[in-house]
Design an enzyme around this catalytic site. Structure first.
Site, mmCIF file in Angstrom:
data_model
loop_
_atom_site.group_PDB
_atom_site.id
_atom_site.type_symbol
_atom_site.label_atom_id
_atom_site.label_comp_id
_atom_site.label_asym_id
_atom_site.label_seq_id
_atom_site.Cartn_x
_atom_site.Cartn_y
_atom_site.Cartn_z
ATOM 1 C CE LYS A 113 -3.918 -2.444 3.023
ATOM 2 N NZ LYS A 113 -4.540 -2.243 4.048
ATOM 3 C CE LYS A 193 -8.263 -12.167 -5.427
ATOM 4 N NZ LYS A 193 -8.714 -10.940 -5.384
ATOM 5 C CE LYS A 196 -14.124 -4.192 -2.814
ATOM 6 N NZ LYS A 196 -14.639 -6.506 -2.393
HETATM 7 P P1 ADP Z 1 -11.297 -7.387 -4.166
HETATM 8 O O1 ADP Z 1 -10.044 -8.060 -4.690
HETATM 9 O O2 ADP Z 1 -12.010 -7.626 -5.037
HETATM 10 O O3 ADP Z 1 -11.549 -6.298 -3.069
HETATM 11 P P2 ADP Z 1 -10.777 -8.900 -1.506
HETATM 12 O O4 ADP Z 1 -9.632 -9.031 -1.032
HETATM 13 O O5 ADP Z 1 -11.656 -8.258 -0.213
HETATM 14 O O6 ADP Z 1 -11.718 -8.610 -3.571
HETATM 15 O O7 ADP Z 1 -11.690 -10.458 -0.742
HETATM 16 C C1 ADP Z 1 -12.872 -10.371 0.011
HETATM 17 C C2 ADP Z 1 -13.117 -12.299 -0.131
HETATM 18 O O8 ADP Z 1 -13.921 -12.886 -1.755
HETATM 19 C C3 ADP Z 1 -12.261 -12.732 0.248
HETATM 20 O O9 ADP Z 1 -12.944 -14.706 1.216
HETATM 21 C C4 ADP Z 1 -11.780 -13.095 -1.076
HETATM 22 O O10 ADP Z 1 -10.563 -14.393 -1.170
HETATM 23 C C5 ADP Z 1 -12.796 -13.419 -2.249
HETATM 24 N N1 ADP Z 1 -12.193 -13.477 -3.424
HETATM 25 C C6 ADP Z 1 -11.897 -12.176 -4.103
HETATM 26 N N2 ADP Z 1 -12.032 -11.901 -5.440
HETATM 27 C C7 ADP Z 1 -12.012 -13.166 -5.858
HETATM 28 C C8 ADP Z 1 -11.772 -13.791 -6.993
HETATM 29 N N3 ADP Z 1 -11.652 -13.153 -8.316
HETATM 30 N N4 ADP Z 1 -12.349 -15.200 -6.807
HETATM 31 C C9 ADP Z 1 -12.774 -15.824 -5.654
HETATM 32 N N5 ADP Z 1 -12.816 -15.508 -4.417
HETATM 33 C C10 ADP Z 1 -12.764 -14.003 -4.127
#
Ligand code: ADP
Ligand code: TRP
Length: 325
Positions: A113, A193, A196
């Site tokens: 970060k 992947k 957000k």
């Molecule tokens: P983001 O990458 O959108 O910010 P987060 O890191 O907040 O997502 O992840 C929140 C939850 O969703 C976690 O349990 C994470 O393992 C799951 N998750 C996020 N993106 C994926 C993905 N592309 N495939 C499977 N699980 C995901």
């Protein structure tokens, strides 16, 4: 009885990756007999990056609405908002004084970060201490998290053990991380992947027109309609196969391989599937978004239960440190 606890970032809407990789497995785990489950929205953590009150409120509401829409049972799971239990910030100060500076300076997520954000505030630096307190304050045994959070759980264990050792008492329960390696990574509309942070997600709760726009933006190659296509190299097929019944997946596979079946057809099938499969969830989500007082009352119900545990654990920590006799 094992207490399972996890925190959900409220940094935006919950996309298909969050649903398949986060929400669904967590709800299944919470429903296993013998588990006692705590789940909270980490809104205090969101202040490290989000400063707008409107954005914060909307993110909390949309995050809670998504979990409730997917069937989170608030009679079985203590579902609450982190900031409703201010005991966590009090404990954060106490445990900050038991956290070695180099441990925080070496945190991968802080280094990432600090390299990528313009606002590198002290909250980002002490983020892992607040997270440790989220866990230690509730006598948690098991913490389901993604791989990226593993180091934070190790820090939590170190901080808890240091405190217990210093006062010669088992004040905090030392938790274990639970990393579900089986969860598949859902690809985003650009093939990376779904996340957000990459803005490449499918938000299944969007109104149909906007959802269509997202689905139709899935990146494809320039193969012509009549060309046979390799399903395994195809992003639409990959996403479709994660949510479709086996027979439909097989049918799309055959269609792609045979040729005469274009990406437009495949996108339409994916859109129709999302709309049909998540019909109820979409309705419930809209209901909660239009009735925020319903969400509020669920969160308040959870806060009452969470508070009981928090007050008693904080009390033990304050007695040990001599702030209370
Ligand atoms: P983001 O990458 O959108 O910010 P987060 O890191 O907040 O997502 O992840 C929140 C939850 O969703 C976690 O349990 C994470 O393992 C799951 N998750 C996020 N993106 C994926 C993905 N592309 N495939 C499977 N699980 C995901
Ligand atoms: N840091 C976690 C994440 O980015 C969210 C979180 C905050 C959390 N506090 C927690 C997760 C406590 C598990 C336990 O996903």
């Amino acid at each position: 009885m094992a207490r399972i606890l996890t925190g959900i970032q409220s940094s935006g809407r919950q996309h298909l990756g969050n649903i398949l990789g986060g929400i669904r497995p967590a709800i299944e785990l919470a429903e296993k007999p013998g588990n006692d489950s705590f789940l909270f929205i980490a809104d205090l953590h969101s202040l490290t990056t989000i400063k707008s009150p409107e954005v914060r409120k909307d993110n909390i509401l949309a995050t809670a609405a998504a979990w409730l829409a997917f069937g989170l049972d608030t009679d079985k799971t203590v579902f609450y908002r982190q900031s409703d239990i201010p005991e966590v910030t009090e404990l954060t100060w106490i445990l900050s004084c038991f956290t070695p500076y180099p441990m925080l300076a070496n945190a991968h997520s802080f280094k990432d970060k600090a390299n990528n954000l313009s606002d590198v505030n002290a909250g980002l630096f002490t983020y892992p201490v607040l997270m440790a307190c989220d866990i230690l304050l509730y006598d948690s045994n098991i913490v389901p998290v993604g791989k990226d959070q593993k180091q934070h759980i190790e820090m939590t264990r170190d901080i808890g053990k240091t405190f217990n050792h210093h006062y010669g008492e088992e004040i905090f329960v030392i938790p274990e991380a639970f990393i579900n390696e089986r969860v598949q990574t859902v690809p985003g509309i650009d093939g990376r992947k779904m996340s957000k942070s990459y803005n490449n997600f499918i938000d299944i709760f969007l109104p149909e027109k906007e959802l269509k726009k997202q689905v139709y933006s899935i990146v494809t190659d320039s193969a012509a309609l009549e060309d046979p296509k390799d399903p395994d190299e195809n992003l639409i097929y990959n996403i479709f196969s994660l949510i479709a019944p086996e027979s439909d997946t097989l049918a799309m596979r055959k269609n792609l391989e045979a040729g005469g079946y274009g990406y437009g057809h495949a996108k339409k099938e994916l859109l129709d599937l999302i709309l049909a499969k998540y019909l109820e969830e979409r309705k419930k989500f809209n209901f909660y978004m239009e009735n925020p007082e319903e969400v509020e009352s669920e969160l308040k119900k959870g806060a009452l239960k969470a508070k009981e545990v928090a007050v008693s654990v904080l009390d033990k920590a304050k007695r040990a440190t001599g702030f209370r006799s």
